[in-house]
Design a protein around this motif. Structure first.
Motif: not given
Ligand code: ADP
Ligand code: MG
Length: 248
Positions: A33, A199, A169, A8
Motif C-alpha cells: 500500500r 493505494r 485500491e 496489497t
C-alpha cells in the motif's frame, strides 16, 4: 499452502502459457500500500500480460494472485473491478462524443437505486466528486469540452480520472505517457505521485526519465521472469539489465 500477507498485491508462482510458450513464467511480485511500482523490460517481456492476468482478462495457467488476501484468479474481470482493481490500457478508451464531465459522471460507481431527496443528495455528491477528480487530472477548465477534442495527453488523463472516480485500491497503468509532450509527462509524474498515496499503483513504462521521477521500486521483466528488482539506482547499474534492456 495459502499464507496471509500484509501486501496489497501478492503474486506467487504465476505462469501463463500460450500454446506451450510461457509469456509469464513463475512470477513473484509483491506490492505494498502507498507504493508506486514501475515494471520495465524489452518488448515481449510479458509486462502487459502480467496486467492482463491481474485484471482477469487472461486466465493464469498456474499460480496465485492475492489482492488484500483474496484470491483473484478465480474471479471474473467484473468482480475484480468491484474488488477495487482499476486498469488502464495503452490506448485511451473514453467516450469521444461526451463531455469531460459526462465521461467522469458515467464512471462514478453505480450503487443501489435511490429516489426522492436521496437522489438529489446523490446528484450533488457526484457533481462534487466529478469536479474534484477533474481538478486532480488538470481538466477543471475543460469540463464542458467534448472529450474527442482533447489533446492525446489530456485523453490519457481523462481515462485515469475515470478510474480514479471509482477509488480503486490497486491502479495499473500501461504506458501512460506514450505520445505525451514533455510538459504533460511532468504533470503526469506529479499526478501519479499524488494518487499513489493511500493505494498501490503499478505502471509499465519505457521512458526512463519518467520512471526516475515516479518509481519507488523497479521490477525488470525479461522473457516472463524477473531479471532484477529494487531501487532505480540498483536496477540501472545491474549488468544484466544493461545487457538486455538499457544497453539498447
Ligand atoms: P510486453 O507488454 O512486455 O511487450 P506482452 O505481455 O504483450 O509483452 O507479450 C509477451 C509475449 O506473450 C509476447 O511474445 C506476445 O506475443 C505473447 N502473447 C501475449 N498475449 C498473448 C495471447 N493472448 N496469445 C498468445 N500469445 C500472447
Ligand atoms: Mg506491452
Amino acid at each position: 499452502m495459502s499464507s496471509e500477507t500484509d501486501f496489497t498485491l501478492a503474486v506467487e508462482d504465476l505462469t501463463v502459457s500460450f500454446d506451450g510458450f510461457k509469456a509469464v513464467d513463475g512470477l513473484n511480485l509483491y506490492v505494498d500500500r502507498n507504493e508506486l511500482r514501475v515494471v520495465i523490460g524489452p518488448n515481449g517481456a510479458g509486462k502487459t500480460t502480467v496486467l492482463d492476468l491481474i485484471c482477469g482478462k487472461t486466465k493464469a495457467t498456474t499460480g496465485s494472485i492475492k489482492f488484500k488476501n483474496h484470491e483473484l484468479t478465480t474471479l471474473s474481470e467484473h468482480e475484480i473491478v468491484r474488488a477495487g482493481v482499476g486498469r488502464k490500457f495503452q490506448t485511451p478508451s473514453i467516450y469521444e462524443n461526451l463531455s469531460v464531465y459526462e465521461n467522469l459522471e458515467i464512471s462514478y460507481p453505480a450503487k443501489r437505486g435511490v429516489w426522492g431527496c436521496l437522489a438529489f443528495k446523490r446528484t450533488a455528491e457526484i457533481d462534487q466528486r466529478v469536479r474534484e477528480i477533474a481538478t486532480e487530472i488538470f481538466l477543471q477548465d475543460s469540463l464542458d469540452m467534448e472529450a474527442g477534442l482533447l489533446s492525446h495527453g489530456q485523453k490519457q488523463w481523462l481515462e485515469i480520472g475515470m478510474l480514479l472516480i471509482q477509488d480503486p485500491e490497486l491502479l495499473m497503468l500501461d504506458e501512460p505517457v506514450a505520445g505525451m509532450s514533455v510538459k504533460e509527462r511532468e504533470q503526469t509524474a506529479e499526478l501519479l505521485n499524488r494518487i499513489a498515496k493511500g493505494r498501490s499503483v503499478i505502471v509499465i513504462e519505457h521512458d526512463m526519465e519518467f520512471v526516475k521521477n515516479i518509481a519507488h521500486k523497479v521490477t525488470v521483466l525479461h522473457q516472463g521472469k524477473i531479471l532484477a528488482e529494487g531501487s532505480m539506482d540498483k536496477v540501472q547499474n545491474d549488468p544484466k539489465v544493461i545487457e538486455v534492456y538499457l544497453g539498447h
